[in-house]
Design an enzyme around this catalytic site. Structure first.
Site, PDB file in Angstrom:
ATOM      1  N   ASP A 144     -10.025  -4.787  -3.904  1.00 32.59           N
ATOM      2  CA  ASP A 144      -9.131  -3.656  -3.369  1.00 32.59           C
ATOM      3  C   ASP A 144      -9.579  -2.481  -4.119  1.00 32.59           C
ATOM      4  O   ASP A 144      -9.250  -2.378  -5.641  1.00 32.59           O
ATOM      5  CB  ASP A 144      -7.953  -4.167  -3.384  1.00 32.59           C
ATOM      6  CG  ASP A 144      -7.018  -2.931  -2.771  1.00 32.59           C
ATOM      7  OD1 ASP A 144      -7.594  -1.890  -2.360  1.00 32.59           O
ATOM      8  OD2 ASP A 144      -5.816  -3.161  -2.521  1.00 32.59           O
ATOM      9  N   HIS A 172      -7.823  -5.451   0.093  1.00 34.39           N
ATOM     10  CA  HIS A 172      -6.732  -4.624   0.433  1.00 34.39           C
ATOM     11  C   HIS A 172      -6.435  -5.086   1.878  1.00 34.39           C
ATOM     12  O   HIS A 172      -6.876  -5.639   2.669  1.00 34.39           O
ATOM     13  CB  HIS A 172      -7.028  -3.115   0.655  1.00 34.39           C
ATOM     14  CG  HIS A 172      -5.851  -2.353   1.103  1.00 34.39           C
ATOM     15  ND1 HIS A 172      -5.256  -2.063  -0.115  1.00 34.39           N
ATOM     16  CD2 HIS A 172      -5.364  -1.612   1.819  1.00 34.39           C
ATOM     17  CE1 HIS A 172      -4.284  -1.151   0.179  1.00 34.39           C
ATOM     18  NE2 HIS A 172      -4.460  -0.945   1.483  1.00 34.39           N
ATOM     19  N   SER A 195       0.763  -1.165  -0.041  1.00 35.77           N
ATOM     20  CA  SER A 195      -0.072   0.019   0.024  1.00 35.77           C
ATOM     21  C   SER A 195       0.766   1.143   0.194  1.00 35.77           C
ATOM     22  O   SER A 195       1.772   1.564  -0.893  1.00 35.77           O
ATOM     23  CB  SER A 195      -1.040  -0.007   1.010  1.00 35.77           C
ATOM     24  OG  SER A 195      -1.995   1.017   1.059  1.00 35.77           O
TER      25      SER A 195
END
Length: 348
Positions: free
Chosen positions: A289, A319, A196
């Site tokens: 995600d 995610h 991320s």
């Protein structure tokens, strides 16, 4: 053992036990299959989301910064992956943009001298996350890739908005490369990686340091945040209900990017940077995600720039899956795929 530590261990055991129930029973408990964009949500993940909803923390962001930071550290311990073998660990300091950054080294017991290494940047929207929140992830990567992992604790927003985290990430990488002899690693086999926000920083470091004597040899990018200018279809498609929500993204970006800063600056949105000559990469995304499409677009942009890039979508994942790879089989498989790609890259 403190009462809090005992409570975490009990909750972790209960969560892991629940996710190991027979698939048919798990399906009954999780509810009807969730199908979006031709993909079916992983049943273990669906159950995990249901459990989190019962706890009242089914989405990231929205609370106070202090509360969000405490939550990610606590939640990461519930289903974190780890290593079967004992790893030597050492807390050190590395250079940062303004002041030194804390860092943690993970070294497999039987690893060769002057080994390949991964400089790891944790996720958390540039606002939350820590060395502890991704401790299990780093242990798993070190073991499965058979490499040294050096996790960097870069500065977080809102106390330190962009580009402070970037400055730390770049300075830390350069310092680690310069201290390769001291750290017993090979500076020619030094990769960057993260999830991320950490994937974002890895991409930015790869761009900024590409002309250095020792630049990254590989990028390990798990569901990277790549573009703060444009929302893609996956943001709208998975705006609610899958841990990272559109409101979460707005909360993180609102803390990270200060007023007057250009959202298209490649230091925060690396998809707008010069990609020619950066390190080979693997981009691993989750089908459910919101960041899926921008991560895959970045992989395509790398390929168009002539960069050897693999893109791998795990269609049933949400995610943040690296943090629950200790309890969700599909997440563990995705983490292993990334570790094996890293291992291969560091052998060259």
């Amino acid at each position: 053992m403190t009462t809090q530590t005992l409570a975490v261990r009990i909750e972790s055991a209960l969560a892991r036990g629940t996710l190991k129930l027979p698939a048919a029973l798990l399906r009954i408990l999780a509810g009807r299959p969730v199908i979006r964009d031709g993909q079916t949500l992983d049943v273990q993940t669906q159950m995990l989301l249901r459990l989190q909803k019962l706890r009242g923390d089914a989405a990231l962001g929205g609370r106070t910064v202090a509360r969000e930071r405490a939550l990610i550290d606590a939640q990461s311990r519930l289903l974190e992956p780890g290593a079967a073998q004992t790893l030597a660990t050492d807390d050190i300091q590395v250079a940062g943009g303004d002041t030194p950054c804390a860092a943690r080294i993970y070294r497999p017991a039987q690893i060769e001298p002057k080994a390949g290494a991964l400089v790891f940047y944790h996720g958390g929207g540039f606002v939350i996350g820590s060395l502890d929140s991704h401790d299990g992830v780093c242990r798993a990567l070190a073991e499965r890739a058979n490499c040294v992992v050096i996790a960097v604790d870069y500065r977080l927003a809102p106390e330190h908005p962009a580009p402070a985290g970037v400055d730390d990430a770049v300075a830390a990488f350069r310092d680690i490369a310069a201290r390769a002899d001291e750290l017993d690693i090979d500076p020619t086999r030094l990769a960057v990686g993260g999830d991320s926000a950490g994937g974002n920083l890895s991409a930015v470091v790869s761009q900024i340091t590409r002309g250095d004597t020792h630049s990254p040899c590989f990028q390990l990018l798990f569901y990277p945040a790549i573009d703060f200018v444009r929302d893609r279809a996956s943001v709208r498609m998975f705006a609610e209900g899958f841990l990272l929500e559109k409101s979460s993204m707005d909360w993180f970006s609102g803390h990270y990017i200060p007023d007057g800063f250009d959202n298209g600056d490649p230091r925060v949105s690396p998809i707008y940077g010069d990609l020619e000559g950066v390190a080979p990469a693997i981009v691993i995304t989750g089908g459910f995600d919101p960041l899926r499409d921008e991560g895959e677009d970045y992989a395509k942009a790398l390929q168009a720039a002539g960069v050897n890039t693999t893109v791998s979508r795990h269609p049933s994942m949400i995610h943040g899956f690296v943090n629950f790879a200790g309890g969700v089989a599909g997440a563990d498989a995705a983490l292993t795929e990334g570790a094996h790609a890293l291992r291969t890259a560091l052998q060259h």
